[in-house]
Design a protein around this motif. Structure first.
Motif, mmCIF file in Angstrom:
data_model
loop_
_atom_site.group_PDB
_atom_site.id
_atom_site.type_symbol
_atom_site.label_atom_id
_atom_site.label_comp_id
_atom_site.label_asym_id
_atom_site.label_seq_id
_atom_site.Cartn_x
_atom_site.Cartn_y
_atom_site.Cartn_z
ATOM 1 N N GLU A 64 -3.276 3.312 -6.865
ATOM 2 C CA GLU A 64 -2.245 2.803 -5.946
ATOM 3 C C GLU A 64 -2.771 2.598 -4.524
ATOM 4 O O GLU A 64 -2.039 2.145 -3.660
ATOM 5 C CB GLU A 64 -1.021 3.734 -5.920
ATOM 6 N N ASN A 170 7.405 1.632 -8.758
ATOM 7 C CA ASN A 170 6.430 0.746 -9.421
ATOM 8 C C ASN A 170 6.253 1.090 -10.896
ATOM 9 O O ASN A 170 5.251 0.733 -11.506
ATOM 10 C CB ASN A 170 5.080 0.849 -8.683
ATOM 11 N N GLN A 178 0.697 -4.834 -9.775
ATOM 12 C CA GLN A 178 1.080 -4.965 -8.364
ATOM 13 C C GLN A 178 0.866 -3.634 -7.648
ATOM 14 O O GLN A 178 1.061 -2.557 -8.218
ATOM 15 C CB GLN A 178 2.528 -5.458 -8.205
ATOM 16 N N GLN A 179 0.423 -3.717 -6.385
ATOM 17 C CA GLN A 179 0.148 -2.519 -5.588
ATOM 18 C C GLN A 179 0.930 -2.616 -4.275
ATOM 19 O O GLN A 179 0.426 -3.147 -3.280
ATOM 20 C CB GLN A 179 -1.350 -2.396 -5.328
ATOM 21 N N PRO A 180 2.176 -2.107 -4.278
ATOM 22 C CA PRO A 180 3.050 -2.301 -3.111
ATOM 23 C C PRO A 180 2.503 -1.713 -1.808
ATOM 24 O O PRO A 180 2.808 -2.247 -0.739
ATOM 25 C CB PRO A 180 4.355 -1.619 -3.523
ATOM 26 N N VAL A 188 5.134 4.475 -2.712
ATOM 27 C CA VAL A 188 5.251 3.960 -4.077
ATOM 28 C C VAL A 188 5.599 5.134 -4.986
ATOM 29 O O VAL A 188 4.942 6.175 -4.939
ATOM 30 C CB VAL A 188 3.937 3.294 -4.541
ATOM 31 N N HIS A 190 6.483 6.635 -8.944
ATOM 32 C CA HIS A 190 6.302 6.409 -10.386
ATOM 33 C C HIS A 190 7.025 7.457 -11.190
ATOM 34 O O HIS A 190 7.026 8.630 -10.826
ATOM 35 C CB HIS A 190 4.815 6.526 -10.783
#
Ligand SMILES: Cc1ncc(COP(=O)(O)O)c(C=O)c1O
Length: 371
Positions: A64, A170, A178-180, A188, A190
């Motif tokens: 990430e 994410n 995708q890597q916000p 981010v 999870h």
């Protein structure tokens, strides 16, 4: 850093979170079962840190691109973010997303702790209008269970220009597509329960955070709130990450093929999968994502009874909630009381796994034949 210096995801997944090599030293980190640590060190106590968590955290951080904290569940991780909000803070979020998060936000609002602004999160203008005055913009993309795609680059930039914090769940996309944090998001989240661990055998969550001061506040929230990961669960999640890119890539390939076939199936009313060129979010997804994921949903010509019949009729796909495991799962989302009423009664969410595509398709076809 040139492309040649950066390991590809499959390599990264195999290399990260291992102890430094020493003669006869282990390849894998230990499962550290210790509440008590000798005095004089930096950690101090088992609720403050654990070497197995650290190994897992370093792996997620590599994917990430941001320092990471693991929590006892995805919800515990997200709850830690909301716990930092001052009383009366305005949170802009989706009016349809993962029901657990929606219900947590609604509960905080009802208790007078925060004020929520619920918007159609895929309607960029509506979200842009809600951002001024918000302390936090909470995003989830693709959304659960409608697979709407949120304009992450645009909304993140707009929120930051108004001094509004941005968190992105994410879980559905994963850092492979995708890597916000790299788009400017602050946090981010999870549910590690899903793709990263991948075997439907643990419940765990994480937060990756860019700003060191925010990282410290969330680390303190975990320390004081106590929503810590079990070392065995952390070890299993790291073991799952070794095959995460392989699993995700196979599941995504299967999902794309199933979506193509379902799209022309006479029993299907609507298919939601952003990878289909006909999907309303396809171009937006293509503009910033590197893939379309492995979850899809569809509605039937029929209602709740027909959808339950389909889910009950499968032999390869398991009728169960959750997603992101190596095995395919499906369920009718409205069977849950907490699911948004704007989700159609017949909507079935399918988390596509890594089985053989023809076995999956035969199973789906025979289940649809039941109605
Ligand atoms: C998008 C999303 N975020 C968060 C969660 C919560 O994660 P957990 O079940 O690990 O608490 C889920 C669970 O289904 C989810 O789908």
């Amino acid at each position: 850093m040139s492309e040649n210096d950066f390991p590809h995801p499959e390599t990264l997944a195999i290399q990260v979170g291992r102890p430094s090599p020493t003669s006869d030293g282990p390849l894998n980190p230990p499962i550290s079962l210790n509440a008590t640590l000798h005095a004089g060190g930096e950690v101090g106590y088992g609720r403050y840190g654990n070497e197995t968590w650290s190994a897992l955290e370093s792996a997620i951080a590599a994917f990430e691109s941001g320092p990471t904290l693991v929590f006892s569940s995805g919800m515990a991780a997200i709850n830690a973010v909301f716990s930092l909000l001052p009383v009366g803070a305005v949170v802009t979020a989706s009016d349809q997303g993962y029901s657990g998060v929606m219900n947590l936000l609604r509960g905080l609002d009802a208790a007078g702790k925060i004020e929520i602004r619920l918007v159609d999160i895929a309607n960029t203008d509506e979200v842009l209008a809600a951002i001024p005055g918000s302390a936090l913009l909470w995003l989830e993309s693709p959304t659960n269970p409608s697979l709407k795609i949120v304009d992450l680059p645009k909304l993140i930039a707009a929120a930051k220009s108004h001094g509004c914090g941005v968190g992105v769940d994410n879980t559905f996309a994963t850092p492979l597509i995708q890597q916000p944090l790299l788009m400017g998001a602050d946090i981010v989240a999870h549910s590690l329960t899903k793709y990263l661990s991948g075997h439907s055998d643990i419940v765990l969550g994480s937060l990756s955070i860019k700003d060191p001061a925010l990282f410290q506040r969330l680390s303190d929230a975990r320390k004081i709130g106590g929503a810590i990961a079990g070392p065995f669960e952390a070890w299993l999640a790291l073991r799952g990450i070794r095959t995460f890119p392989l699993r995700f890539s196979k599941a995504q390939e299967n999902a794309a093929e199933i979506a193509r076939r379902l799209q022309v199936h006479p029993k299907i009313a609507k298919i939601n999968y952003p990878g289909l060129p006909e999907n309303e979010y396809h171009l937006r997804a293509k503009s910033f994502m590197r893939g379309f994921g492995a979850v899809l949903s569809f509605t039937l010509h029929g209602g709740a009874i027909e959808a339950e019949m389909v889910c009950d009729s499968s032999r390869v796909i398991t009728h169960a909630t959750s997603l992101g495991g190596i095995e395919s799962l499906w369920e009718r989302r409205r069977r849950w009381a907490g699911e948004s009423e704007s989700v159609p009664e017949s909507l079935i969410r399918l988390s596509v796994g890594c089985e053989n595509i023809e076995d999956l398709w035969r199973d789906i076809s025979q289940a649809l034949e039941q109605i």
